[in-house]
Design a protein around this motif. Structure first.
Motif, PDB file in Angstrom:
ATOM      1  N   PHE A   6       0.837  -1.203   0.000  1.00  0.00           N
ATOM      2  CA  PHE A   6       0.000   0.000   0.000  1.00  0.00           C
ATOM      3  C   PHE A   6       0.869   1.250   0.000  1.00  0.00           C
ATOM      4  CE2 PHE A   6      -3.890  -2.333   1.109  1.00  0.00           C
ATOM      5  CZ  PHE A   6      -4.842  -1.576   0.441  1.00  0.00           C
ATOM      6  N   LEU A   7       1.911   1.271   0.809  1.00  0.00           N
ATOM      7  CA  LEU A   7       2.752   2.468   0.910  1.00  0.00           C
ATOM      8  C   LEU A   7       3.567   2.714  -0.351  1.00  0.00           C
ATOM      9  CD1 LEU A   7       4.033   2.259   4.589  1.00  0.00           C
ATOM     10  CD2 LEU A   7       2.173   3.637   3.672  1.00  0.00           C
ATOM     11  N   THR A   8       3.914   1.663  -1.077  1.00  0.00           N
ATOM     12  CA  THR A   8       4.707   1.835  -2.293  1.00  0.00           C
ATOM     13  C   THR A   8       3.850   2.168  -3.508  1.00  0.00           C
ATOM     14  OG1 THR A   8       4.651  -0.536  -2.747  1.00  0.00           O
ATOM     15  CG2 THR A   8       6.545   0.306  -1.518  1.00  0.00           C
ATOM     16  N   GLY A   9       2.528   2.178  -3.361  1.00  0.00           N
ATOM     17  CA  GLY A   9       1.655   2.559  -4.463  1.00  0.00           C
ATOM     18  C   GLY A   9       1.252   1.413  -5.366  1.00  0.00           C
ATOM     19  N   PHE A  10       1.405   0.180  -4.915  1.00  0.00           N
ATOM     20  CA  PHE A  10       1.057  -0.985  -5.720  1.00  0.00           C
ATOM     21  C   PHE A  10      -0.430  -1.022  -6.060  1.00  0.00           C
ATOM     22  CE2 PHE A  10      -0.034  -5.504  -6.191  1.00  0.00           C
ATOM     23  CZ  PHE A  10       0.864  -5.873  -7.176  1.00  0.00           C
ATOM     24  N   PHE A  11      -1.261  -0.506  -5.157  1.00  0.00           N
ATOM     25  CA  PHE A  11      -2.704  -0.550  -5.347  1.00  0.00           C
ATOM     26  C   PHE A  11      -3.267   0.777  -5.855  1.00  0.00           C
ATOM     27  CE2 PHE A  11      -1.891  -3.659  -1.903  1.00  0.00           C
ATOM     28  CZ  PHE A  11      -2.283  -4.804  -2.583  1.00  0.00           C
ATOM     29  N   ASN A  12      -2.472   1.601  -6.494  1.00  0.00           N
ATOM     30  CA  ASN A  12      -2.951   2.903  -6.973  1.00  0.00           C
ATOM     31  C   ASN A  12      -4.053   2.773  -8.011  1.00  0.00           C
ATOM     32  OD1 ASN A  12      -1.433   4.480  -5.335  1.00  0.00           O
ATOM     33  ND2 ASN A  12       0.154   4.922  -6.853  1.00  0.00           N
ATOM     34  N   ILE A  61      -6.390   0.609  -8.033  1.00  0.00           N
ATOM     35  CA  ILE A  61      -7.630   0.207  -7.379  1.00  0.00           C
ATOM     36  C   ILE A  61      -8.323   1.408  -6.740  1.00  0.00           C
ATOM     37  CG2 ILE A  61      -8.601  -1.207  -5.531  1.00  0.00           C
ATOM     38  CD1 ILE A  61      -6.340  -3.192  -6.036  1.00  0.00           C
ATOM     39  N   MET A  62      -7.540   2.299  -6.095  1.00  0.00           N
ATOM     40  CA  MET A  62      -8.115   3.441  -5.378  1.00  0.00           C
ATOM     41  C   MET A  62      -7.476   4.748  -5.817  1.00  0.00           C
ATOM     42  SD  MET A  62      -7.698   2.040  -1.519  1.00  0.00           S
ATOM     43  CE  MET A  62      -5.964   2.389  -1.432  1.00  0.00           C
ATOM     44  N   PRO A  63      -7.659   5.172  -7.055  1.00  0.00           N
ATOM     45  CA  PRO A  63      -7.024   6.438  -7.462  1.00  0.00           C
ATOM     46  C   PRO A  63      -7.714   7.674  -6.893  1.00  0.00           C
ATOM     47  CG  PRO A  63      -8.335   5.566  -9.259  1.00  0.00           C
ATOM     48  CD  PRO A  63      -8.385   4.548  -8.138  1.00  0.00           C
ATOM     49  N   ALA A  64      -8.948   7.546  -6.411  1.00  0.00           N
ATOM     50  CA  ALA A  64      -9.693   8.717  -5.949  1.00  0.00           C
ATOM     51  C   ALA A  64      -9.244   9.202  -4.578  1.00  0.00           C
ATOM     52  CB  ALA A  64     -11.186   8.393  -5.920  1.00  0.00           C
ATOM     53  N   TRP A  65      -8.785   8.314  -3.732  1.00  0.00           N
ATOM     54  CA  TRP A  65      -8.393   8.677  -2.370  1.00  0.00           C
ATOM     55  C   TRP A  65      -6.939   8.319  -2.113  1.00  0.00           C
ATOM     56  CZ3 TRP A  65     -13.088   5.382  -1.175  1.00  0.00           C
ATOM     57  CH2 TRP A  65     -14.252   6.132  -1.315  1.00  0.00           C
ATOM     58  N   PRO A  66      -6.001   9.145  -2.501  1.00  0.00           N
ATOM     59  CA  PRO A  66      -4.582   8.795  -2.305  1.00  0.00           C
ATOM     60  C   PRO A  66      -4.175   8.753  -0.829  1.00  0.00           C
ATOM     61  CG  PRO A  66      -4.796  11.000  -3.227  1.00  0.00           C
ATOM     62  CD  PRO A  66      -6.167  10.398  -3.223  1.00  0.00           C
ATOM     63  N   TRP A  67      -4.870   9.470   0.032  1.00  0.00           N
ATOM     64  CA  TRP A  67      -4.532   9.453   1.461  1.00  0.00           C
ATOM     65  C   TRP A  67      -4.892   8.118   2.096  1.00  0.00           C
ATOM     66  CZ3 TRP A  67      -8.636   8.467   4.606  1.00  0.00           C
ATOM     67  CH2 TRP A  67      -9.901   8.671   4.075  1.00  0.00           C
ATOM     68  N   LEU A  68      -5.853   7.415   1.503  1.00  0.00           N
ATOM     69  CA  LEU A  68      -6.296   6.146   2.075  1.00  0.00           C
ATOM     70  C   LEU A  68      -5.198   5.086   2.028  1.00  0.00           C
ATOM     71  CD1 LEU A  68      -8.696   4.733   3.368  1.00  0.00           C
ATOM     72  CD2 LEU A  68      -9.410   4.027   1.085  1.00  0.00           C
ATOM     73  N   LYS A  69      -4.356   5.120   0.983  1.00  0.00           N
ATOM     74  CA  LYS A  69      -3.277   4.133   0.907  1.00  0.00           C
ATOM     75  C   LYS A  69      -2.292   4.312   2.058  1.00  0.00           C
ATOM     76  CE  LYS A  69       0.084   6.426  -2.002  1.00  0.00           C
ATOM     77  NZ  LYS A  69       0.980   6.319  -3.110  1.00  0.00           N
ATOM     78  N   TRP A  70      -2.059   5.542   2.471  1.00  0.00           N
ATOM     79  CA  TRP A  70      -1.148   5.782   3.594  1.00  0.00           C
ATOM     80  C   TRP A  70      -1.759   5.292   4.905  1.00  0.00           C
ATOM     81  CZ3 TRP A  70       3.625   6.815   2.412  1.00  0.00           C
ATOM     82  CH2 TRP A  70       3.899   7.426   1.189  1.00  0.00           C
ATOM     83  N   VAL A  71      -3.027   5.579   5.108  1.00  0.00           N
ATOM     84  CA  VAL A  71      -3.693   5.166   6.352  1.00  0.00           C
ATOM     85  C   VAL A  71      -3.751   3.648   6.444  1.00  0.00           C
ATOM     86  CG1 VAL A  71      -5.873   5.218   7.613  1.00  0.00           C
ATOM     87  CG2 VAL A  71      -5.028   7.294   6.518  1.00  0.00           C
ATOM     88  N   VAL A  72      -4.211   3.005   5.374  1.00  0.00           N
ATOM     89  CA  VAL A  72      -4.338   1.545   5.387  1.00  0.00           C
ATOM     90  C   VAL A  72      -2.961   0.893   5.496  1.00  0.00           C
ATOM     91  CG1 VAL A  72      -5.057  -0.455   4.032  1.00  0.00           C
ATOM     92  CG2 VAL A  72      -6.516   1.556   4.150  1.00  0.00           C
ATOM     93  N   GLY A  73      -1.997   1.386   4.759  1.00  0.00           N
ATOM     94  CA  GLY A  73      -0.645   0.822   4.807  1.00  0.00           C
ATOM     95  C   GLY A  73      -0.026   0.902   6.196  1.00  0.00           C
TER      96      GLY A  73
END
Length: 79
Positions: A35-41, A43-55
């Motif tokens: 998640f932190l490296t952007g592998f799932f970008n 899947i969730m391009p609308a909420w970029p802050w969510l990848k940081w929180v989930v990661g």
């Protein structure tokens, strides 16, 4: 009977519980890093802050689970 072969409260051998616990620690930390490296970008391009929180949450939970695993806090045979 040794602790290694003693079944837990659910009838699962302790060795299998330990292996499963270690695999899940690797999965939580690994998915958190992905998640932190952007592998799932894609899947969730609308909420970029969510990848940081989930990661970060997955990595913290993986570390917490590892702490419990290796200190024996969640070991059902220690009751």
């Amino acid at each position: 009977m040794s602790n290694e072969n003693r079944p837990s409260g659910t009838g699962t051998p302790q060795t299998m519980r330990n292996i499963f616990g270690i695999v899940m620690i690797i999965v939580y930390i690994g998915v958190g890093v992905l998640f932190l490296t952007g592998f799932f970008n894609t899947i969730m391009p609308a909420w970029p802050w969510l990848k940081w929180v989930v990661g970060i949450l997955l990595i913290i939970y993986g570390i917490w689970r590892g702490y419990r695993q290796f200190t024996g806090i969640d070991d059902s045979t220690s009751r």
